[in-house]
Write an enzyme that holds these catalytic residues in place. Sequence first.
Site, mmCIF file in Angstrom:
data_model
loop_
_atom_site.group_PDB
_atom_site.id
_atom_site.type_symbol
_atom_site.label_atom_id
_atom_site.label_comp_id
_atom_site.label_asym_id
_atom_site.label_seq_id
_atom_site.Cartn_x
_atom_site.Cartn_y
_atom_site.Cartn_z
ATOM 1 N N GLU A 93 5.253 -6.151 0.796
ATOM 2 C CA GLU A 93 3.795 -6.272 0.890
ATOM 3 C C GLU A 93 3.162 -6.369 -0.495
ATOM 4 O OE1 GLU A 93 2.234 -3.728 4.558
ATOM 5 O OE2 GLU A 93 3.788 -2.684 3.443
ATOM 6 N N LYS A 145 8.242 5.572 11.206
ATOM 7 C CA LYS A 145 7.958 4.339 10.474
ATOM 8 C C LYS A 145 8.819 4.111 9.252
ATOM 9 C CE LYS A 145 4.556 2.079 10.637
ATOM 10 N NZ LYS A 145 3.310 1.384 10.362
ATOM 11 N N HIS A 169 4.571 -23.843 13.034
ATOM 12 C CA HIS A 169 3.402 -23.142 13.587
ATOM 13 C C HIS A 169 3.737 -21.708 13.983
ATOM 14 C CE1 HIS A 169 1.627 -27.230 14.113
ATOM 15 N NE2 HIS A 169 2.873 -27.532 14.438
ATOM 16 N N SER A 218 6.068 6.822 6.460
ATOM 17 C CA SER A 218 4.667 7.140 6.666
ATOM 18 C C SER A 218 4.510 8.654 6.620
ATOM 19 C CB SER A 218 4.207 6.602 8.019
ATOM 20 O OG SER A 218 3.102 7.344 8.487
#
Length: 464
Positions: A296, A289, A162, A283
């Site tokens: 992704e 970043k 979970h 970024s």
Amino acid sequence: MSKPGSGNQMWGGRFATGPDAIMEEINASIDFDRKLYAQDIAGSKAHAKMLAQQGIISKKDAKQISVGLDTILSEISSGKFKFSRALEDIHMNIESRLSDLIGEAAGRLHTARSRNDQVATDFRLWVKQTMFALSDNLTQLMKVLTDKAEQHCDTIMPGFTHLQSAQPVTFGHHCLAYVEMFARDKSRVNDAIVRMNECPLGAAALAGTGFDIDRVMVAKELGFSSPTRNSLDSVSDRDFALDLLASASICATHLSRLAEEIVLWSTPQFGFITLSDSFSTGSSIMPQKKNPDAAELVRAKTGRINGSLVALLTVLKGLPLSYSKDMQEDKEAVFDAAESLEVALSAMRGVVGDMAINTQAMRLAAGSGHATATDLADWLVREAGLPFREAHHVTGRVVALAEKQGVILEELTLEQLQSIHPKITNAAYNVLSVENSVASRKSFGGTSPKNVKQQVRYWRKRLK
Ligand code: ARG
């Protein structure tokens, strides 16, 4: 070659006018099926050789055809070939060029075959080759994961259910879980290769042919194990492509889960891994970043790969036998899915191979969240003779006390533990450490470093 009445030079005999521009637009497949040129030429060469051997065309014509096809192969490979939309597809583009090159003999190549068995053969050859490449690519990824497992057979991390801290596991064990998945993906692809390894050429349009052809010979020439047994099925079947797409979808789904974990692990909040510069991006606005773009995109490719499976299933659904032009829509979905999966597998291999494992962050997280509560419950069963249900309840109360005190289980005093159950002794502290917890999980398939080392050896042998 006798030239047409009007329009298409291959089938225009009975037509008074050529196709409408929109007809050509919807009908032409050359923009995508040109990918099949090498397979189409191989199929034609095998067919011509067989026709000559059977005395259906002369040896001289077969020779000319073969030489002409080789010329076309090099023209296409070197980018010199001029594809024409008016010639619809790869089959007619090649045959038309052959006619320019060798004249009348070219017109004999299409004896005892149709574009229906031709395209089924080309596409099978392409899918088969793609399946072999996929299988290889999966092996490469499994090797990288096995390397990581070996380096981290005793690196401790929290295991989750979970997405809540559940029990400590080893990172090597986690890596090998994916090796298991990718091995099944590979076996699905390999099974599909065996199933589809039959040659449809010679089924002709749908009913077979009156010419005395040798289908076994053609099948052998093209590397198939045998010819297909039913001519109708031969030109109608695309389930070999569905097999590829279904295996690809399952594999992409596995990849997406690993990708998702990598995205999570690489956040500052988890901090379990650091992605290499070569597999992350910055970024344009936020200088701090480092984004896990490769992971992704691997996660996202699943969408289009699954989409391709649904697309082809839907194209084929309810199609009457045998060939219908609907089936021309089989190719783009398969090309796109195969390409997407290839790049996803390669990217994942790079991401995993290059990522740095922050063992301390993993170890720290494994020690929080009372991940060894089950070990205490097991200890109460083993050492204090409690039934598991009662041990579970007692341990639950120990966890509640630790939460209340704001400490981890190991930090509770013996007095505190005994206030919950008098049979708890000092020895119980041994099972509360995450190191002892993972070391104790020696059941077959369990997470202990000893098991992981054994499993690494198993995979090394299998992946050789
Ligand atoms: N381009 C066609 C395809 O991909 C080739 C077969 C055409 N057959 C036909 N009967 N029109 O399916």
